[in-house]
Write a protein that holds these residues in place. Sequence first.
Motif, PDB file in Angstrom:
ATOM      1  N   MET A  72      47.906  43.607  29.563  1.00 32.07           N
ATOM      2  CA  MET A  72      48.196  42.474  30.441  1.00 32.07           C
ATOM      3  C   MET A  72      46.932  42.057  31.170  1.00 32.07           C
TER       4      MET A  72
ATOM      5  N   ILE B 175      38.811  46.471  38.321  1.00 31.83           N
ATOM      6  CA  ILE B 175      38.820  47.813  38.901  1.00 31.83           C
ATOM      7  C   ILE B 175      39.912  48.605  38.192  1.00 31.83           C
ATOM      8  N   SER B 176      39.519  49.610  37.426  1.00 27.19           N
ATOM      9  CA  SER B 176      40.489  50.420  36.696  1.00 27.19           C
ATOM     10  C   SER B 176      39.808  51.674  36.155  1.00 27.19           C
TER      11      SER B 176
ATOM     12  N   SER C 273      40.598  53.184  33.493  1.00 29.18           N
ATOM     13  CA  SER C 273      40.423  53.053  32.042  1.00 29.18           C
ATOM     14  C   SER C 273      40.473  51.580  31.673  1.00 29.18           C
TER      15      SER C 273
ATOM     16  N   GLU D 254      40.118  54.010  40.670  1.00 28.58           N
ATOM     17  CA  GLU D 254      41.363  53.409  41.148  1.00 28.58           C
ATOM     18  C   GLU D 254      41.078  52.408  42.264  1.00 28.58           C
ATOM     19  N   TYR D 255      42.013  51.516  42.464  1.00 31.49           N
ATOM     20  CA  TYR D 255      41.912  50.535  43.549  1.00 31.49           C
ATOM     21  C   TYR D 255      41.933  51.246  44.898  1.00 31.49           C
TER      22      TYR D 255
ATOM     23  N   ALA E 253      47.438  44.145  37.756  1.00 32.83           N
ATOM     24  CA  ALA E 253      48.139  44.361  36.480  1.00 32.83           C
ATOM     25  C   ALA E 253      48.285  45.846  36.204  1.00 32.83           C
ATOM     26  N   THR E 254      48.434  46.634  37.274  1.00 32.00           N
ATOM     27  CA  THR E 254      48.591  48.068  37.045  1.00 32.00           C
ATOM     28  C   THR E 254      50.053  48.365  36.692  1.00 32.00           C
ATOM     29  N   ASP E 255      50.256  49.565  36.153  1.00 35.24           N
ATOM     30  CA  ASP E 255      51.621  49.985  35.824  1.00 35.24           C
ATOM     31  C   ASP E 255      52.186  50.830  36.969  1.00 35.24           C
TER      32      ASP E 255
ATOM     33  N   ILE F 137      50.836  50.609  43.890  1.00 36.45           N
ATOM     34  CA  ILE F 137      49.503  49.982  43.918  1.00 36.45           C
ATOM     35  C   ILE F 137      49.654  48.460  43.917  1.00 36.45           C
TER      36      ILE F 137
ATOM     37  N   ASP G 155      54.122  39.854  36.056  1.00 36.95           N
ATOM     38  CA  ASP G 155      55.553  40.069  35.809  1.00 36.95           C
ATOM     39  C   ASP G 155      56.379  40.317  37.064  1.00 36.95           C
TER      40      ASP G 155
END
Length: 185
Positions: A1, A19-20, A22, A42-43, A57-59, A63, A82
């Motif tokens: 996403m 920022i992620s 992975s 991580e944020y 757009a993290t899962d 967060i 979403d």
Amino acid sequence: MAQRKVEGLVESQASVTVISPSTTRALDTLAAQGLIRIIRREYRQGDLEGTFLVISATDDEEINQAVFAEAGEKGLLVNVVDQPELCNFIVPSVVRRGDLVISISTSGKCPVLAKRVRKQIEKQYGPEYQEYLLLLSQAREKIKASYKTEQERGKALERVMDSGILELIRVGKKDLAEETIERCI
Ligand SMILES: C[C@@]1(CC(=O)O)c2cc3[nH]c(cc4nc(cc5[nH]c(cc(n2)[C@H]1CCC(=O)O)[C@@](C)(CC(=O)O)[C@@H]5CCC(=O)O)C(CC(=O)O)=C4CCC(=O)O)c(CCC(=O)O)c3CC(=O)O
Ligand SMILES: NC(=O)C1=CN([C@@H]2O[C@H](COP(=O)(O)OP(=O)(O)OC[C@H]3O[C@@H](n4cnc5c(N)ncnc54)[C@H](O)[C@@H]3O)[C@@H](O)[C@H]2O)C=CC1
């Protein structure tokens, strides 16, 4: 996403920071090309300092909530993918042909319809529109310099657009299109 949203932003010449911990290979390639910056962690609260638009757009629901809250405090444009209730703007479906940009939105009612309409519009407005618009913009500059009244300019531009140059570009006859424009002006 996240990758899809980043690609849209890069196409719009935005300055993008991801920022992620992975990232996908496609995002790594964009970073290697110098088109985006990746911060591999991580944020953290405060990361949004100095940004204009934020996409989360993290899962991780928590967060996403935290990003939305920080963006709200700072008065930023924010989109949590979403989750329309955590968005203050909606990402449209977009057709780009150079500087011709057509956006389609169902205002969140059915994004898949936006996608369908995009595919139909893509067929109607093919890649030739990029070159077409480029030639029209050059013709327009010449017309501006050649005619005094707005009415004359409007008519000259109409002549160019009615001259069949779009079809010429479509079949690869750019030189002929340029000659045709000269005759119309
Ligand atoms: C509100 C919005 C938020 C935003 O701004 O992002 C939103 C929300 C949601 N999307 C969901 C699902 C899907 N979204 C897509 C596709 C796209 N979604 C896009 C935008 C938007 N999506 C915004 C509204 C834009 C508008 O209304 O016009 C596009 C146009 C642009 C982009 O994302 O880049 C892009 C098409 C690009 C293209 O191809 O042209 C597909 C199909 C697919 O991926 O192939 C599916 C799966 C099918 C389905 O579920 O319907 C869900 C349910 C999630 C779940 O079930 O958990 C929600 C949440 C909800 O509706 O509550
Ligand atoms: N992929 C899809 O088609 C759909 C996705 N969604 C929703 O969209 C969201 C994202 O989905 P995907 O892209 O598929 O997930 P994904 O798992 O591919 O990507 C999530 C990214 O968030 C990063 N991340 C996680 N915690 C983080 C943190 N604390 N700080 C910074 N980065 C963090 C991860 O490293 C990962 O790169 C999810 O909420 C998912 O439920 C919903 C419908 C369809």
